[in-house]
Design a protein around this motif. Structure first.
Motif, PDB file in Angstrom:
ATOM      1  N   TYR A   1       0.841  -1.194   0.000  1.00  0.00           N
ATOM      2  CA  TYR A   1       0.000   0.000   0.000  1.00  0.00           C
ATOM      3  C   TYR A   1       0.880   1.250   0.000  1.00  0.00           C
ATOM      4  N   LEU A   2       1.903   1.230   0.828  1.00  0.00           N
ATOM      5  CA  LEU A   2       2.812   2.361   0.952  1.00  0.00           C
ATOM      6  C   LEU A   2       3.499   2.657  -0.384  1.00  0.00           C
ATOM      7  N   PHE A   3       3.902   1.578  -1.058  1.00  0.00           N
ATOM      8  CA  PHE A   3       4.550   1.752  -2.349  1.00  0.00           C
ATOM      9  C   PHE A   3       3.617   2.417  -3.356  1.00  0.00           C
ATOM     10  N   SER A   4       2.366   1.958  -3.384  1.00  0.00           N
ATOM     11  CA  SER A   4       1.466   2.557  -4.384  1.00  0.00           C
ATOM     12  C   SER A   4       1.161   4.006  -4.009  1.00  0.00           C
ATOM     13  N   LEU A   5       1.189   4.300  -2.725  1.00  0.00           N
ATOM     14  CA  LEU A   5       0.998   5.671  -2.265  1.00  0.00           C
ATOM     15  C   LEU A   5       2.134   6.556  -2.776  1.00  0.00           C
ATOM     16  N   LEU A   6       3.360   6.063  -2.601  1.00  0.00           N
ATOM     17  CA  LEU A   6       4.536   6.807  -3.063  1.00  0.00           C
ATOM     18  C   LEU A   6       4.455   7.035  -4.565  1.00  0.00           C
ATOM     19  N   ARG A   7       4.008   5.985  -5.249  1.00  0.00           N
ATOM     20  CA  ARG A   7       3.957   6.081  -6.699  1.00  0.00           C
ATOM     21  C   ARG A   7       2.958   7.162  -7.116  1.00  0.00           C
TER      22      ARG A   7
END
Lengths: 592, 258
Positions: free
Chosen positions: B239-245
């Motif tokens: 989830y965090l990764f897609s947020l960063l993206r």
């Protein structure tokens, strides 16, 4: 917002998250693992030598089994590690699968021997077998061989077996034992000065037989041990955990440091230190690898000294055991017959070694390899130090009577071993092993007694005995420890507290079956020196008598020697009552 | 309701979230009401979880493993980006090819050589993780670079950019969003490896060691509890990764199917 702004903001966010979590985690605001205190194990109690008839019966050589599978009989599977104590079992079977003319085939069994080095897999297989047997009682039963002192930890499988509606059961017959191949290898100076091991680290497979040897040695020498494999205690003996006994040897050979937190008196100091493997507890071929690839370590103590620690114990499910009493008896008989053959005839032993090589399946290790390390050899390591490698023993029927205490005046040696190491492991690792299954729930000696009655009056090949030459002094001590066995002042009679101490000492000495025992008596300086000399001798003698009365088989003639020192060697000033009490002591030295 | 079972059916977000929550709850209920014989019950697992959090420092161990994982991921990402961008130069192509084929190597025996090359247990742990992750990342990243079309490159050249500059704009900057996606997808590799390397070097603890000990004594409830924790940690990371993206590359989704 510009891209640059976003990058700065993102970086800030990530940094904030990281340091925030780090702060919270290390602050102890949330639950922390309790720091473990190092433990001084009270004593590790192991039973000793075997009694048995003294007549020399030589069993005639029976025809060796053929190599053709018999392909009939009740099917069973026996899972084993590559362990030389199984020679008698190998010969009994004639091959990886029961062959014609083998004692197993004569008993109407069709056994498949399978190598399995992974204990967790063995446990899983037992549970699976229990379920299969429930579905279909015709399923081949599963027997699993493990180290006798490792059974308490292995018994953790009980909860799963209970879910499958059964429980663990021991086959009351052992095919052999480790006799030298399991050992603690360390720097030579530990031999003369065991205290040198404090603040040092021993690599081993934790919570298992090899570690038990190291633990016993520490206990016998009064050294604290640190049970936590993630901390370092400079005032205790530490352990470096390896995923198996060969990896333990590898840790020493490679010699790479691992980082840990330093703990002093059970308090976490927060200081990080690097530890390396200074010593290794392992078994063959781990010891062979160390000697050949690096060298520098000698045998500190092994199952040759703690000769009763590691019998090969077979377990199965109660479900199969109860449904197959005839097969259990046939199995034991087959092992007993083969045990005599392996013990008395070189050609039978070398055949057993060839079968072992087939079963273990290491292409680079032919029968000759297993034979060599079964007998045990002395080799020069890379630095020219001589190390003893390997060493196992096969059991015959009389050995089993001795092991399970069914011989004249016998002690149930295995019961003592089981309880001893169960208690040690559960004291050191209460989280992992809060409790273990009491032996009485798993061991039923009826089949063994039945066989004993069957053979009563017939000449049996004798059990192996430890012979101690009475005039032989201890040349090399393995351990030395003062026992505060309290005597009533001025007398050589025991207080009730002393009785408890003696019971511990007894068990302790039973495990170290091959070692001689020297009892050194000391007194305080009250009274005249000559009387004290006499008194210290009487006290040491009282300990000797007590031990010999408890078990003649464990303390044969010449095993215990008595030394009297009077008041000449105080360990504390005689000025205070406490000091005097410390000096009224008995020291036990074990050695060979 | 009907759209639930239609091909390419589209749901309002709240509806979808509700449906997913209901499915999860149903699974938990089944677990609670129909315990399997050898699989630990929900109650047992929760008890084991509480015990490990309160007395065995599960959270600290998770964090210790997490930091090791992030450390390894950081190094591996930089390495893999370097290797895959270098494939623009023909000289380095065999290197990337070889690196991506190393996915097939098994680690048994390799750890010994790694231990000989580096100086401490911690470094062996890191190098194993970095090695395993890099080879997967290179595979994904070279695929991404290969998606560069002639049209994109020609576009840059017509704008009068040189060969290096076009490469920088189109391949390096233009594909960063997709690179991040590759990293996200391959992060899972680290978690499967970490339990393995933590049993090789147990001095530093970690969630892998905790799992190993639970398994060794057949505390199956503890095993399941830890696995669930790892699962949750993985989901949170995703989830965090897609947020960063979404934050850094808000326009990357434009080309995706809506």
């Amino acid at each position: 917002m510009t891209t640059r702004g976003k990058i700065v903001l993102g970086a800030l966010l990530v940094a904030l998250l990281y340091f925030g979590i780090n702060k919270v985690v290390s602050s102890g605001l949330i639950f922390k693992k309790a720091a473990t205190e190092s433990v001084l194990l009270n004593s590790i109690e192991l039973p000793a030598a075997n009694g048995g008839s003294r007549s020399n019966v030589v069993v005639p050589l029976a025809p060796l089994p053929s190599t053709t599978p018999a392909e009939k009989g009740t099917p069973v599977v026996w899972e084993v590690m590559a362990w030389n104590s199984q020679m008698a079992g190998m010969l009994a079977n004639g091959g990886p699968r029961t062959t014609q003319g083998s004692s197993m085939a004569a008993g109407g069994l069709d056994m498949q021997i399978v190598r399995q080095d992974d204990v967790a897999k063995m446990q899983a297989d037992l549970v699976k077998n229990a379920l299969d047997l429930q579905q279909n009682p015709e399923t081949p039963g599963l027997l699993v061989s493990i180290m006798g002192d490792g059974l308490p930890a292995f018994s953790a499988v009980q909860t799963q077996l209970e879910k499958a509606g059964t429980s663990l059961q021991i086959i009351p017959y052992s095919v052999g034992k480790s006799f030298g191949e399991d050992k603690l290898m360390g720097p030579k100076e530990w031999l003369d000065n065991p205290k040198g091991a404090l603040g040092k680290t021993i690599a081993c497979y934790l919570r298992d037989g090899d570690q038990n040897i190291a633990l016993k040695w520490c206990a016998d020498n009064g050294l604290k041990v640190n049970p936590d494999e993630t901390t370092y205690d400079p005032e205790a003996v530490n352990f470096l955990a390896a995923s198996d006994f060969l990896v333990a040897a590898e840790k020493y050979i490679i010699g790479k440091p691992e980082q840990r937190v330093k703990v002093v008196n059970g308090k976490n100091t927060g200081v990080k230190v690097d530890v390396v493997a200074d010593a290794v507890a392992t078994w063959t071929p781990g010891d062979v690898n160390i000697a050949r690839q690096k060298g520098g370590l000698v045998n500190i103590v092994s199952t040759k000294d703690y000769s009763n620690q590691m019998p090969n114990i077979m377990v199965t499910t109660k479900r199969w055991y109860d449904a197959h009493p005839k097969e259990v008896e046939a199995l034991m008989t087959a092992f007993a017959v083969a045990g005599d053959q392996v013990k008395s005839h070189p050609e039978a032993l070398s055949r057993a070694a060839d079968i072992s090589a087939q079963v273990y399946g290491d292409k680079d290790k032919p029968g000759a390899y297993w034979l060599r390390y079964y007998k045990g050899v002395s080799e020069a390591d890379r630095n020219g130090e001589v190390v003893e490698l390997g060493g196992s023993k096969a059991f015959n029927f009389a050995d089993n009577l001795a092991l399970f205490g069914l011989n004249e005046g016998g002690t149930n040696i295995y019961a003592a071993v089981y309880k001893t190491f169960g208690d040690v492991q559960s004291r050191l690792y209460p989280r992992e092993l809060p409790s273990y299954v009491p032996l009485t729930q798993m061991l039923d000696l009826t089949p063994l007694k039945k066989l004993q009655d069957k053979y009563r009056g017939k000449t049996l090949a004798p059990a192996e005995q430890q012979r101690f030459a009475a005039d032989d002094e201890i040349r090399q001590s393995v351990s030395k420890r003062a026992w505060n066995i309290e005597f009533n002042t001025g007398q050589s009679s025991f207080t009730p507290a002393a009785e408890r101490q003696l019971q511990q000492l007894f068990n302790d000495l039973v495990v170290a079956g091959r070692l001689k025992v020297a009892v050194h008596g000391h007194t305080d300086n009250v009274g005249d020196p000559q009387r004290n000399q006499q008194l210290s001798e009487d006290r040491a003698l009282a300990v000797e008598h007590w031990l010999e009365q408890r078990s003649r088989s464990a303390f044969p003639e010449g095993r215990v020697q008595v030394y009297a020192h009077g008041a000449q060697e105080p360990v504390a000033p005689n000025a205070t009552p406490e000091g005097k009490a410390k000096n009224r002591r008995v020291e036990i030295v074990l050695g060979n | 309701m009907k759209s639930l079972f239609l091909p390419n059916g589209r749901l309002p977000r709240t509806m979808f979230a509700l449906m997913a929550a209901a499915q999860g709850a149903l699974l938990l209920l089944l677990w609670l009401l129909y315990p399997l014989r050898l699989f630990p019950s929900l109650g047992d697992v929760l008890r084991a979880l509480a015990d490990m959090v309160t007395t065995q420092g599960l959270i600290q161990e998770l964090w210790a493993s997490m930091t090791t994982a992030l450390q390894a991921l950081g190094v591996a990402t930089v390495l893999a980006l370097l290797i895959s961008y270098l494939t623009a130069l023909p000289f380095f192509r065999p290197l990337a090819y070889a690196a991506s084929k190393m996915r097939y190597l098994t680690l048994t025996g390799l750890t010994f050589f790694m231990a000989l090359m580096v100086s401490s247990g911690h470094e062996v742990k890191l190098s194993v993780l970095i090695f395993a992750t890099t080879v997967y990342l290179v595979t994904g990243m070279t695929r991404v670079i290969l998606t560069t079309t002639q049209q994109e490159m020609d576009h840059a050249r017509t704008l009068g950019l040189g060969e290096w500059r076009s490469f920088w704009e189109v391949v390096v900057l233009g594909k960063l969003a997709e690179m991040l996606e590759v990293v996200r997808q391959n992060f899972a590799i680290i978690w499967t490896m970490i339990t393995l390397v933590e049993t090789l070097y147990q001095s530093e603890g970690g969630i892998g060691l905790l799992l190993y000990k639970q398994n060794r004594y057949l505390h199956l409830d503890g095993v399941v509890a830890i696995q669930l924790v790892i699962l949750a940690a993985g989901a949170a990371q995703d989830y965090l990764f897609s947020l960063l993206r979404r934050m850094f590359f808000p326009y990357a989704e434009l080309a995706a199917v809506q």
